[in-house]
Design a protein around this motif. Structure first.
Motif, PDB file in Angstrom:
ATOM      1  N   SER A 187     -17.646   8.217   7.767  1.00  0.00           N
ATOM      2  CA  SER A 187     -17.606   6.826   7.859  1.00  0.00           C
ATOM      3  C   SER A 187     -18.836   6.072   7.471  1.00  0.00           C
ATOM      4  CB  SER A 187     -17.203   6.737   9.420  1.00  0.00           C
ATOM      5  OG  SER A 187     -17.988   7.304  10.155  1.00  0.00           O
TER       6      SER A 187
ATOM      7  N   GLY B 241      -3.883   9.712  -0.409  1.00  0.00           N
ATOM      8  CA  GLY B 241      -4.741   8.668  -0.703  1.00  0.00           C
ATOM      9  C   GLY B 241      -3.721   7.503  -0.660  1.00  0.00           C
ATOM     10  N   TRP B 242      -4.291   6.296  -1.194  1.00  0.00           N
ATOM     11  CA  TRP B 242      -3.383   5.006  -1.299  1.00  0.00           C
ATOM     12  C   TRP B 242      -3.395   4.491  -2.824  1.00  0.00           C
ATOM     13  CZ3 TRP B 242      -0.419   3.439   2.867  1.00  0.00           C
ATOM     14  CH2 TRP B 242      -0.847   4.183   4.122  1.00  0.00           C
TER      15      TRP B 242
ATOM     16  N   THR C 152      -7.277   4.520  -3.981  1.00  0.00           N
ATOM     17  CA  THR C 152      -8.414   4.677  -3.120  1.00  0.00           C
ATOM     18  C   THR C 152      -8.352   6.202  -2.334  1.00  0.00           C
ATOM     19  OG1 THR C 152      -7.242   3.253  -1.404  1.00  0.00           O
ATOM     20  CG2 THR C 152      -9.095   2.302  -2.992  1.00  0.00           C
ATOM     21  N   LEU C 153      -9.121   6.697  -2.284  1.00  0.00           N
ATOM     22  CA  LEU C 153      -9.178   8.032  -1.180  1.00  0.00           C
ATOM     23  C   LEU C 153     -10.227   8.003  -0.215  1.00  0.00           C
ATOM     24  CD1 LEU C 153      -9.572  10.301  -4.475  1.00  0.00           C
ATOM     25  CD2 LEU C 153      -7.518   9.432  -3.486  1.00  0.00           C
ATOM     26  N   PRO C 154      -9.477   8.449   0.852  1.00  0.00           N
ATOM     27  CA  PRO C 154     -10.418   8.443   2.119  1.00  0.00           C
ATOM     28  C   PRO C 154     -11.716   9.225   2.077  1.00  0.00           C
ATOM     29  CG  PRO C 154      -8.556   9.829   2.572  1.00  0.00           C
ATOM     30  CD  PRO C 154      -8.527   9.078   1.122  1.00  0.00           C
TER      31      PRO C 154
ATOM     32  N   THR D 207     -13.200   0.319  -0.172  1.00  0.00           N
ATOM     33  CA  THR D 207     -12.722  -0.500   0.856  1.00  0.00           C
ATOM     34  C   THR D 207     -13.269  -0.254   2.350  1.00  0.00           C
ATOM     35  OG1 THR D 207     -10.583  -0.787  -0.341  1.00  0.00           O
ATOM     36  CG2 THR D 207     -10.679  -0.914   2.132  1.00  0.00           C
TER      37      THR D 207
ATOM     38  N   TYR E  28       1.365   5.091   0.085  1.00  0.00           N
ATOM     39  CA  TYR E  28       0.821   6.286   0.575  1.00  0.00           C
ATOM     40  C   TYR E  28       1.145   7.406  -0.496  1.00  0.00           C
ATOM     41  CZ  TYR E  28      -0.562  10.080   3.998  1.00  0.00           C
ATOM     42  OH  TYR E  28      -1.126  11.082   4.518  1.00  0.00           O
TER      43      TYR E  28
ATOM     44  N   TYR F 117     -12.954   4.018   1.880  1.00  0.00           N
ATOM     45  CA  TYR F 117     -12.042   4.433   1.079  1.00  0.00           C
ATOM     46  C   TYR F 117     -12.730   4.185  -0.503  1.00  0.00           C
ATOM     47  CZ  TYR F 117      -8.492   4.831   4.630  1.00  0.00           C
ATOM     48  OH  TYR F 117      -7.817   5.027   5.785  1.00  0.00           O
TER      49      TYR F 117
ATOM     50  N   GLU G 190       0.775  -1.200  -0.079  1.00  0.00           N
ATOM     51  CA  GLU G 190      -0.105   0.060  -0.044  1.00  0.00           C
ATOM     52  C   GLU G 190       0.940   1.438   0.130  1.00  0.00           C
ATOM     53  OE1 GLU G 190      -3.134   0.449   0.026  1.00  0.00           O
ATOM     54  OE2 GLU G 190      -4.080  -1.603   0.281  1.00  0.00           O
TER      55      GLU G 190
ATOM     56  N   ASP H  64     -12.633  -0.398   6.218  1.00  0.00           N
ATOM     57  CA  ASP H  64     -11.423  -0.684   6.899  1.00  0.00           C
ATOM     58  C   ASP H  64     -11.772  -0.700   8.488  1.00  0.00           C
ATOM     59  OD1 ASP H  64      -8.979  -0.763   8.194  1.00  0.00           O
ATOM     60  OD2 ASP H  64      -8.123   1.004   6.964  1.00  0.00           O
TER      61      ASP H  64
ATOM     62  N   GLY I 151     -12.574   4.423  -4.894  1.00  0.00           N
ATOM     63  CA  GLY I 151     -11.656   4.745  -5.822  1.00  0.00           C
ATOM     64  C   GLY I 151     -11.772   3.822  -7.114  1.00  0.00           C
TER      65      GLY I 151
END
Length: 492
Positions: A114, A96-97, A108-110, A180, A87, A196, A85, A182, A198
């Motif tokens: 939530s 993002g990741w 993927t972006l946070p 995702t 960063y 996340y 992963e 998490d 993306g």
């Protein structure tokens, strides 16, 4: 940009991003925490296993019109292998990741939000492959549910992570979109998992700069890349050949032991003392030239249908430094070239599947298959006895395969390749299918038995017949019809 000496060894530690919480000292692997104007050493993190990935810290690219730079990496191990992963920090200050696994990439972006209140009862244990999860008016399908441990890190990271850090993640897809969920940082104060979003990407489309070259990959410090490393099987002493950094899991061809090579030394995972060698048309190390690109067979797996021991096939894993991985599948029906899909079909059921507007009809009913034999190197753990549920679909000669296990569901697409084409790719004089190697001899023996029986009955009639020509013609035609299917298979 913030520079500070490492509290442990004194080497310079660089924080490129203002939102990075920690940075890993590249000299002593100490994790340096930045808290306001104070920095402190909060322990060491393991070194990452240098692998075949062309990505490195400092590489840059563009995603949806936004420029980004790779500033850190964590490496995660799950029960079957490793993935990276990366960063990434965008020029607008966001982050993002970039996930990197088996030659496939996802950004993927946070999300600021939530999981909503109506989903607060949702738990990691509840979500299983092929369950539906709705977000933002879009229905996603769970494709992967697993727990992984952080085993290494480098560069800058947005949260405190170290050896033993456990990641509980659910990956979902909708077409080429990615989600995702998490569950890694669930606490009483933060009871909801993070989200996340993306999509799957190609490095070429990201306009990546400063990627590692083939030469840099092959000559990385600490690991020999691109050369056939040789070590002895810890179980039987047989020499194991593999490409370091490409694969971390090796199955010894001599004793069937599963060997992990992701650390400083080879470790036995499982011994299979009763593993039997079977006839494979291709072997580990065979090289092919396909459309001007050189590929190597690095692993092979024999699969067998659980309820039909006569139904089996062989899957060959091929690798190229720039192109990644793909599969050749040898079956009794011929050869197929298969590629794991980066997107899910638009819809599917047990009877059909629709991909890119094309409707694939059911080819075979759902069936169970297991690994009967494995040899060579893989970028995940392959175990004798592993079982999958499979569904197969067909559209104008193209095939879709849906493979489902307890932790993931994978779709792949395959097209048939002629025996002659396989022979050309691998520079072999002749290539046959499994059927012509294993089934035809018994059928040919039976055909000759009936031919002799046919001649024994008809020879007196031929000699006594008024029309010898007609008798010989019909007797010869019957014998030819017995042998024609076998001769046709042999020619193919």
């Amino acid at each position: 940009m913030f520079r500070t000496p490492c509290p442990s060894c004194g080497a310079e530690v660089l924080f490129r991003s203002t939102i990075s919480a920690i940075a890993v000292c590249e000299y002593c692997q100490s994790t340096v925490l930045r808290d306001a104007d104070e920095v402190r050493d909060i322990g060491k993190i393991g070194k990452v296993l240098e692998d075949y990935s062309p990505i490195q810290i400092g590489a840059s690219g563009v995603f949806v019109g936004r420029a980004f730079t790779v500033i850190g990496r964590i490496q995660l191990r799950y029960e079957a292998g490793l993935w990276n992963e990366w960063y990434i920090s965008f020029d607008d200050g966001r982050s993002g990741w970039l996930a990197d696994t088996s030659g496939q990439y996802m950004i993927t972006l946070p999300l600021a939000e939530s999981v909503g209140e109506r989903q607060t009862a949702l738990s990691f244990e509840v979500l299983k492959p092929e369950m539906r999860y709705e977000h933002g008016g879009r229905v996603f399908v769970v494709t992967d549910a697993r727990t992984a441990q952080c085993v290494g890190g480098q560069g800058e990271l947005p949260f405190i992570v170290g050896n033993g850090y456990e990641a509980k993640v659910i990956d979902c897809r909708s077409g080429d979109r990615f989600l995702t969920i998490d569950f890694s940082d669930i606490t009483p104060e933060k009871p909801n998992p993070a989200l996340y979003v993306g999509e799957t990407v190609e490095l070429k489309a990201l306009q990546m700069q400063l990627l590692r070259s083939d030469e840099e990959i092959q000559q990385s410090a600490g690991r020999l890349k691109g050369t056939a490393n040789v070590l002895d099987c810890p179980s039987c002493g047989n020499q194991l050949q593999y490409r370091a950094g490409v694969a971390t899991q090796i199955v010894c061809a001599a004793c069937g032991s599963e060997v992990d090579c992701s650390g400083d030394r080879a470790l036995i995972l499982t011994r299979h003392t009763e593993a039997e060698r079977y006839h494979a048309t291709l072997d580990v190390g065979d090289a092919a030239t396909i459309d001007g690109v050189k590929w190597s067979v690095i692993g092979l797996i024999e699969m067998v249908e659980v309820e039909d021991a006569d139904s089996h096939w062989t899957e060959y894993l091929l690798f190229n430094w720039q192109r990644g991985f793909f599969w050749l599948v040898e079956t009794s029906e011929g050869w197929y070239r298969a590629q794991v899909l980066n997107q899910l079909p638009e819809s599917w059921s047990d009877t059909h599947a629709t991909l890119n507007g094309e409707r694939y009809g059911k080819l075979y009913d759902q069936y169970a298959a297991k690994v009967l034999y494995a040899a060579g190197a893989f970028n995940w753990r392959v175990s004798v006895g592993d079982q999958l549920q499979l569904w197969e679909y067909d559209y104008q000669g193209k095939r879709l395969s849906r493979e489902k296990s307890a932790t993931e569901v994978v779709w792949s697409q395959a097209e048939k390749v002629s025996n002659a084409q396989i022979a050309t790719w691998f520079g072999k004089a002749e290539i046959k299918t499994l059927e012509s190697d294993e089934v035809a001899p018994d059928q040919r023996r039976l055909a000759w038995r009936y031919t002799i029986w046919l001649l024994a009955i008809n020879l007196p009639l031929v000699l006594l017949s008024d029309d010898v020509f007609d008798a010989l013609f019909w007797t010869g035609l019957a014998a030819y019809m017995l042998h024609w299917p076998l001769n046709k298979d042999a020619e193919e």
